[in-house]
Design a protein around this motif. Structure first.
Motif, short mmCIF file in Angstrom:
data_model
loop_
_atom_site.label_atom_id
_atom_site.label_comp_id
_atom_site.label_asym_id
_atom_site.label_seq_id
_atom_site.Cartn_x
_atom_site.Cartn_y
_atom_site.Cartn_z
N LEU A 114 29.55 46.26 40.29
CA LEU A 114 29.23 45.59 41.49
C LEU A 114 29.27 43.94 41.38
O LEU A 114 29.47 43.39 42.46
CB LEU A 114 27.93 46.05 42.10
CG LEU A 114 27.64 47.43 42.55
CD1 LEU A 114 26.37 47.91 42.53
CD2 LEU A 114 28.81 47.96 43.62
N GLU A 115 29.15 43.42 40.00
CA GLU A 115 29.21 42.02 40.16
C GLU A 115 30.81 41.48 39.87
O GLU A 115 31.01 40.70 40.67
CB GLU A 115 28.43 41.70 38.63
CG GLU A 115 27.02 41.87 38.80
CD GLU A 115 26.33 41.59 37.53
OE1 GLU A 115 25.48 40.90 37.71
OE2 GLU A 115 26.87 41.86 36.32
N THR A 116 31.62 42.30 39.25
CA THR A 116 33.10 41.89 39.32
C THR A 116 33.77 42.59 40.59
O THR A 116 35.09 41.93 40.69
CB THR A 116 33.73 42.28 38.02
OG1 THR A 116 33.66 43.79 38.00
CG2 THR A 116 32.97 41.58 36.87
N ASN A 117 33.37 43.24 41.15
CA ASN A 117 33.97 44.07 42.22
C ASN A 117 35.34 44.75 41.63
O ASN A 117 36.37 44.94 42.15
CB ASN A 117 34.34 43.33 43.52
CG ASN A 117 32.93 43.09 44.09
OD1 ASN A 117 32.12 43.84 44.34
ND2 ASN A 117 33.03 41.74 44.83
N LYS A 118 35.18 45.28 40.34
CA LYS A 118 36.53 45.89 39.68
C LYS A 118 35.96 47.15 39.02
O LYS A 118 34.79 47.51 39.07
CB LYS A 118 37.05 44.86 38.68
CG LYS A 118 37.50 43.68 39.16
CD LYS A 118 38.27 42.99 38.09
CE LYS A 118 38.80 41.68 38.72
NZ LYS A 118 39.19 40.84 37.60
#
Length: 192
Positions: A114-118
């Motif tokens: 959820l932090e990198t959206n990857k």
């Protein structure tokens, strides 16, 4: 490590003839997968602290005999070892009714950061928390096999469509033909 729970087949789980529907079965399987992740520290309550969430990518389900309304069923699930790609993993399921297997399933999951959206790499230390089991409910990775077949069917359909448009719409410009093919692709992918 196999993780198991017992459930009662409720009104929300049944369809025709008061037998468990596909929705009811898949809801049960999703619930036990979530409970297993809760137990190892990668569940719904851990999303905020870990900043990672499991996303369900695909299912394969085989129903052998549908449990009836009010039945007490047992469901088992387990994670499988990561074999090829560290960005997806499989989880298998067995559902029992009166001691007999009533359904089997396999599912494909990714871990999303959820932090990198990857998509996150599923490391050995994460998968080890689940104590994976090598047992597979289907002989081969049926999801991959079905996906390959679906992609082949789509490719064949698109080639045929392109040829049909080229033959029957010769009066159209190249841009118009491309537009028709792209529109058809978009319509096709909407059903995949």
């Amino acid at each position: 490590m196999k993780f198991e729970r017992e459930y009662y087949v409720g009104i929300k789980d049944v369809g025709l003839n008061n037998k468990m529907s596909n929705y009811g079965i898949l809801s049960c399987l999703e619930e036990i997968a979530s409970s297993h992740s809760d137990k190892v520290g990668y569940g719904v309550n851990d999303i905020e602290s870990k900043k990672k969430v499991w996303l369900l990518m695909d299912w394969k389900l085989k129903v052998i005999e549908r449990p009836e309304y009010g039945s007490k069923i047992k469901v088992e699930t387990w994670a499988r070892p990561i074999e090829k790609r560290p960005f997806s993993t499989y989880r298998d399921f067995k559902m029992f009714n009166n001691g007999k297997i009533s359904a089997i399933g396999t599912s494909k999951w990714i871990l999303f950061d959820l932090e990198t959206n990857k998509i996150a790499k599923i490391t050995e230390d994460i998968i080890d928390l689940y104590k994976p089991e090598p047992e597979k409910v289907f002989e081969k990775d049926e999801i991959e096999k079905l996906k390959e077949r679906r992609e082949q069917e789509i490719t064949a359909s698109l080639v045929k469509l392109n040829n049909d448009i080229f033959k029957s719409e010769k009066h159209l410009s190249e841009n118009d033909r491309v537009y028709l093919v792209v529109a058809s692709i978009m319509a096709t992918l909407g059903d995949v």
